[in-house]
Design a protein around this motif. Structure first.
Motif, PDB file in Angstrom:
ATOM      1  N   ILE A 155       0.826  -1.204   0.000  1.00 26.99           N
ATOM      2  CA  ILE A 155       0.000   0.000   0.000  1.00 26.99           C
ATOM      3  C   ILE A 155       0.862   1.257   0.000  1.00 26.99           C
ATOM      4  O   ILE A 155       0.620   2.200  -0.755  1.00 26.99           O
ATOM      5  CB  ILE A 155      -0.937  -0.003   1.229  1.00 26.99           C
ATOM      6  CG1 ILE A 155      -1.966  -1.133   1.104  1.00 26.99           C
ATOM      7  CG2 ILE A 155      -1.641   1.334   1.369  1.00 26.99           C
ATOM      8  CD1 ILE A 155      -2.842  -1.299   2.325  1.00 26.99           C
ATOM      9  N   GLU A 156       1.893   1.272   0.843  1.00 25.42           N
ATOM     10  CA  GLU A 156       2.652   2.497   1.057  1.00 25.42           C
ATOM     11  C   GLU A 156       3.793   2.700   0.069  1.00 25.42           C
ATOM     12  O   GLU A 156       4.160   3.847  -0.220  1.00 25.42           O
ATOM     13  CB  GLU A 156       3.220   2.515   2.488  1.00 25.42           C
ATOM     14  CG  GLU A 156       2.148   2.539   3.553  1.00 25.42           C
ATOM     15  CD  GLU A 156       2.732   2.709   4.941  1.00 25.42           C
ATOM     16  OE1 GLU A 156       3.902   3.131   5.044  1.00 25.42           O
ATOM     17  OE2 GLU A 156       2.030   2.425   5.918  1.00 25.42           O
ATOM     18  N   SER A 157       4.388   1.632  -0.437  1.00 32.48           N
ATOM     19  CA  SER A 157       5.603   1.804  -1.231  1.00 32.48           C
ATOM     20  C   SER A 157       5.517   1.292  -2.663  1.00 32.48           C
ATOM     21  O   SER A 157       6.404   1.588  -3.460  1.00 32.48           O
ATOM     22  CB  SER A 157       6.782   1.101  -0.536  1.00 32.48           C
ATOM     23  OG  SER A 157       6.533  -0.289  -0.421  1.00 32.48           O
ATOM     24  N   ILE A 158       4.474   0.537  -3.015  1.00 28.72           N
ATOM     25  CA  ILE A 158       4.436  -0.084  -4.339  1.00 28.72           C
ATOM     26  C   ILE A 158       3.199   0.313  -5.139  1.00 28.72           C
ATOM     27  O   ILE A 158       3.291   0.540  -6.347  1.00 28.72           O
ATOM     28  CB  ILE A 158       4.504  -1.622  -4.212  1.00 28.72           C
ATOM     29  CG1 ILE A 158       5.852  -2.024  -3.603  1.00 28.72           C
ATOM     30  CG2 ILE A 158       4.326  -2.292  -5.560  1.00 28.72           C
ATOM     31  CD1 ILE A 158       6.015  -3.505  -3.422  1.00 28.72           C
ATOM     32  N   SER A 159       2.046   0.411  -4.486  1.00 34.82           N
ATOM     33  CA  SER A 159       0.792   0.601  -5.222  1.00 34.82           C
ATOM     34  C   SER A 159       0.811   1.860  -6.082  1.00 34.82           C
ATOM     35  O   SER A 159       0.296   1.871  -7.207  1.00 34.82           O
ATOM     36  CB  SER A 159      -0.383   0.647  -4.241  1.00 34.82           C
ATOM     37  OG  SER A 159      -0.205   1.713  -3.307  1.00 34.82           O
ATOM     38  N   ASP A 160       1.406   2.941  -5.592  1.00 32.14           N
ATOM     39  CA  ASP A 160       1.426   4.192  -6.352  1.00 32.14           C
ATOM     40  C   ASP A 160       2.433   4.175  -7.496  1.00 32.14           C
ATOM     41  O   ASP A 160       2.453   5.089  -8.312  1.00 32.14           O
ATOM     42  CB  ASP A 160       1.754   5.365  -5.416  1.00 32.14           C
ATOM     43  CG  ASP A 160       0.653   5.590  -4.393  1.00 32.14           C
ATOM     44  OD1 ASP A 160      -0.485   5.180  -4.662  1.00 32.14           O
ATOM     45  OD2 ASP A 160       0.929   6.183  -3.326  1.00 32.14           O
ATOM     46  N   GLN A 161       3.273   3.148  -7.566  1.00 28.97           N
ATOM     47  CA  GLN A 161       4.336   3.122  -8.559  1.00 28.97           C
ATOM     48  C   GLN A 161       4.085   2.114  -9.677  1.00 28.97           C
ATOM     49  O   GLN A 161       4.861   2.038 -10.624  1.00 28.97           O
ATOM     50  CB  GLN A 161       5.661   2.795  -7.874  1.00 28.97           C
ATOM     51  CG  GLN A 161       5.968   3.761  -6.739  1.00 28.97           C
ATOM     52  CD  GLN A 161       7.244   3.383  -5.997  1.00 28.97           C
ATOM     53  OE1 GLN A 161       8.200   2.948  -6.611  1.00 28.97           O
ATOM     54  NE2 GLN A 161       7.248   3.564  -4.701  1.00 28.97           N
ATOM     55  N   LEU A 162       3.031   1.340  -9.576  1.00 26.79           N
ATOM     56  CA  LEU A 162       2.751   0.330 -10.596  1.00 26.79           C
ATOM     57  C   LEU A 162       2.423   0.961 -11.945  1.00 26.79           C
ATOM     58  O   LEU A 162       2.705   0.382 -12.996  1.00 26.79           O
ATOM     59  CB  LEU A 162       1.587  -0.560 -10.139  1.00 26.79           C
ATOM     60  CG  LEU A 162       1.925  -1.600  -9.065  1.00 26.79           C
ATOM     61  CD1 LEU A 162       0.648  -2.265  -8.574  1.00 26.79           C
ATOM     62  CD2 LEU A 162       2.891  -2.642  -9.595  1.00 26.79           C
ATOM     63  N   ASP A 163       1.834   2.148 -11.944  1.00 28.39           N
ATOM     64  CA  ASP A 163       1.394   2.777 -13.181  1.00 28.39           C
ATOM     65  C   ASP A 163       2.430   3.738 -13.768  1.00 28.39           C
ATOM     66  O   ASP A 163       2.150   4.404 -14.757  1.00 28.39           O
ATOM     67  CB  ASP A 163       0.081   3.540 -12.942  1.00 28.39           C
ATOM     68  CG  ASP A 163      -1.045   2.607 -12.510  1.00 28.39           C
ATOM     69  OD1 ASP A 163      -1.027   1.441 -12.949  1.00 28.39           O
ATOM     70  OD2 ASP A 163      -1.911   3.049 -11.747  1.00 28.39           O
ATOM     71  N   HIS A 164       3.610   3.798 -13.184  1.00 27.49           N
ATOM     72  CA  HIS A 164       4.622   4.737 -13.659  1.00 27.49           C
ATOM     73  C   HIS A 164       5.758   3.971 -14.324  1.00 27.49           C
ATOM     74  O   HIS A 164       6.401   3.132 -13.709  1.00 27.49           O
ATOM     75  CB  HIS A 164       5.166   5.576 -12.489  1.00 27.49           C
ATOM     76  CG  HIS A 164       4.121   6.443 -11.850  1.00 27.49           C
ATOM     77  ND1 HIS A 164       3.713   7.638 -12.390  1.00 27.49           N
ATOM     78  CD2 HIS A 164       3.393   6.266 -10.723  1.00 27.49           C
ATOM     79  CE1 HIS A 164       2.782   8.184 -11.617  1.00 27.49           C
ATOM     80  NE2 HIS A 164       2.570   7.370 -10.594  1.00 27.49           N
ATOM     81  N   GLU A 165       5.986   4.263 -15.583  1.00 31.09           N
ATOM     82  CA  GLU A 165       7.051   3.577 -16.310  1.00 31.09           C
ATOM     83  C   GLU A 165       8.437   3.980 -15.829  1.00 31.09           C
ATOM     84  O   GLU A 165       9.403   3.239 -16.024  1.00 31.09           O
ATOM     85  CB  GLU A 165       6.919   3.879 -17.805  1.00 31.09           C
ATOM     86  CG  GLU A 165       5.619   3.389 -18.430  1.00 31.09           C
ATOM     87  CD  GLU A 165       5.599   3.648 -19.921  1.00 31.09           C
ATOM     88  OE1 GLU A 165       6.673   3.901 -20.478  1.00 31.09           O
ATOM     89  OE2 GLU A 165       4.516   3.602 -20.523  1.00 31.09           O
ATOM     90  N   SER A 166       8.551   5.168 -15.231  1.00 31.19           N
ATOM     91  CA  SER A 166       9.863   5.685 -14.837  1.00 31.19           C
ATOM     92  C   SER A 166      10.256   5.256 -13.436  1.00 31.19           C
ATOM     93  O   SER A 166      11.134   5.847 -12.828  1.00 31.19           O
ATOM     94  CB  SER A 166       9.866   7.215 -14.920  1.00 31.19           C
ATOM     95  OG  SER A 166       8.862   7.755 -14.067  1.00 31.19           O
ATOM     96  N   THR A 167       9.604   4.239 -12.900  1.00 30.81           N
ATOM     97  CA  THR A 167       9.871   3.795 -11.542  1.00 30.81           C
ATOM     98  C   THR A 167      10.442   2.382 -11.546  1.00 30.81           C
ATOM     99  O   THR A 167       9.946   1.506 -12.242  1.00 30.81           O
ATOM    100  CB  THR A 167       8.582   3.820 -10.696  1.00 30.81           C
ATOM    101  OG1 THR A 167       8.102   5.161 -10.625  1.00 30.81           O
ATOM    102  CG2 THR A 167       8.855   3.315  -9.288  1.00 30.81           C
ATOM    103  N   SER A 168      11.482   2.188 -10.760  1.00 31.06           N
ATOM    104  CA  SER A 168      12.043   0.857 -10.532  1.00 31.06           C
ATOM    105  C   SER A 168      12.057   0.599  -9.035  1.00 31.06           C
ATOM    106  O   SER A 168      12.373   1.490  -8.243  1.00 31.06           O
ATOM    107  CB  SER A 168      13.465   0.752 -11.094  1.00 31.06           C
ATOM    108  OG  SER A 168      13.462   0.884 -12.492  1.00 31.06           O
ATOM    109  N   VAL A 169      11.709  -0.619  -8.650  1.00 29.66           N
ATOM    110  CA  VAL A 169      11.691  -1.007  -7.237  1.00 29.66           C
ATOM    111  C   VAL A 169      12.617  -2.199  -7.060  1.00 29.66           C
ATOM    112  O   VAL A 169      12.486  -3.210  -7.762  1.00 29.66           O
ATOM    113  CB  VAL A 169      10.266  -1.367  -6.764  1.00 29.66           C
ATOM    114  CG1 VAL A 169      10.289  -1.802  -5.307  1.00 29.66           C
ATOM    115  CG2 VAL A 169       9.329  -0.177  -6.943  1.00 29.66           C
TER     116      VAL A 169
END
Length: 294
Positions: A155-169
């Motif tokens: 919820i806090e660290s991944i959900s907001d980044q799934l839709d962004h191509e410029s994000t790597s986790v």
């Protein structure tokens, strides 16, 4: 002489009390290692099943896949990292090893860096290294607490980044090895791009009969991706906890051995002083008897 013997008695009693605490912690660590290792072994089959399910979906023609492209979007790239450590001490170099490994791997990344720490001990070490810390998660105390932690992390660290191509986790944690050893490892969790799809597509099916996808193909794929992200974080947490308790067990074994050696030295000194005191008393008795006889 009596004061020295009293001091040795006090030191022996303190060492024995400390050894009792160390052996209790060693037993707890050994029990925890076993349950986390069983959890890790159980996850292997489930993780393989999820990957095979994704492979079956990707090999099915005509299924649209919600993947990101690997092309540059022109936006500043965001690099997020999740580092698993410990809340408690007495784990040897456990937190130092994973901190040094994460700092080394992240030192070459280009873009905005956000780091989430799992455990107060590793959080402090990451802060001292100069990394930008974005959040802190508590370390679960049992296998049952891992699922709640993973849900909070999603919820806090991944959900907001799934839709962004410029994000790597990336995920950093210690993985247990044989003989109470562990090694630091890293894994790229996001993005879900063509490289990730190609790796899963090339997986060999373990039997001659390939599985069929029932129901909506896209719904099945989305569910498998959700489970893939969940089980990856779950396995990383379980492996980190197994490594933590293995490191604590090794530290307690070393402490127990050192206390045994200390007790042996103290007992030797005590018996030597006690024997010396007895010899002095016997010498005084003999000297007095000789004086009276003459």
């Amino acid at each position: 002489m009596s004061n020295s013997m009293a001091d040795l008695r006090r030191k022996i009693g303190t060492a024995e009390d400390l050894q009792s605490v160390v052996r209790t912690m060693k037993a707890i660590a050994a029990s925890s290692v076993e349950q986390y290792e069983r959890s890790v072994l159980a996850l292997q089959d489930y993780y393989q099943a999820i990957e095979l399910g994704l492979s079956a979906c990707f090999q099915k023609e005509g299924i649209a896949t919600p993947l990101h492209s690997t092309t540059t979007t022109g936006k500043p790239k965001v690099i997020s990292a999740i580092v698993f450590g410990s809340d408690q001490g007495l784990v040897g170099q456990f937190n130092d090893v994973i901190t040094d490994f994460a700092v080394e791997k992240l030192s070459d990344v280009a873009g905005e860096l956000k780091v989430w720490a799992v455990g107060e001990r590793v959080h402090g070490r990451l802060a001292d290294s100069g990394l930008l810390l974005h959040g802190l998660f508590p370390v679960p105390n049992s296998v049952k607490g891992i699922a709640a932690l993973v849900g909070q992390m999603q919820i806090e660290s991944i959900s907001d980044q799934l839709d962004h191509e410029s994000t790597s986790v990336f995920v950093f944690h210690n993985r247990p090895q044989t003989g109470s050893l562990y090694e630091p490892v890293s894994q790229r969790l996001l993005p879900l791009d063509s490289q990730w799809k190609q790796r899963l597509t090339e997986l060999q099916w373990p039997t001659h009969s390939r599985a069929e996808i029932l129901g909506g193909h896209l719904v099945t794929l989305q569910s498998l991706i959700h489970e893939y992200l969940f089980i990856t974080l779950y396995r990383a947490c379980a492996e980190s906890l197994a490594s933590e308790n293995a490191s604590r067990l090794a530290a307690m074994q070393r402490a127990d051995k050192n206390i045994d050696e200390l007790l042996e030295t103290l007992h030797t000194q005590f018996h030597r002083q006690r024997q010396g005191s007895i010899d002095e008393e016997l010498f005084d008795v003999v000297s007095g008897f000789d004086a009276l006889s003459s």
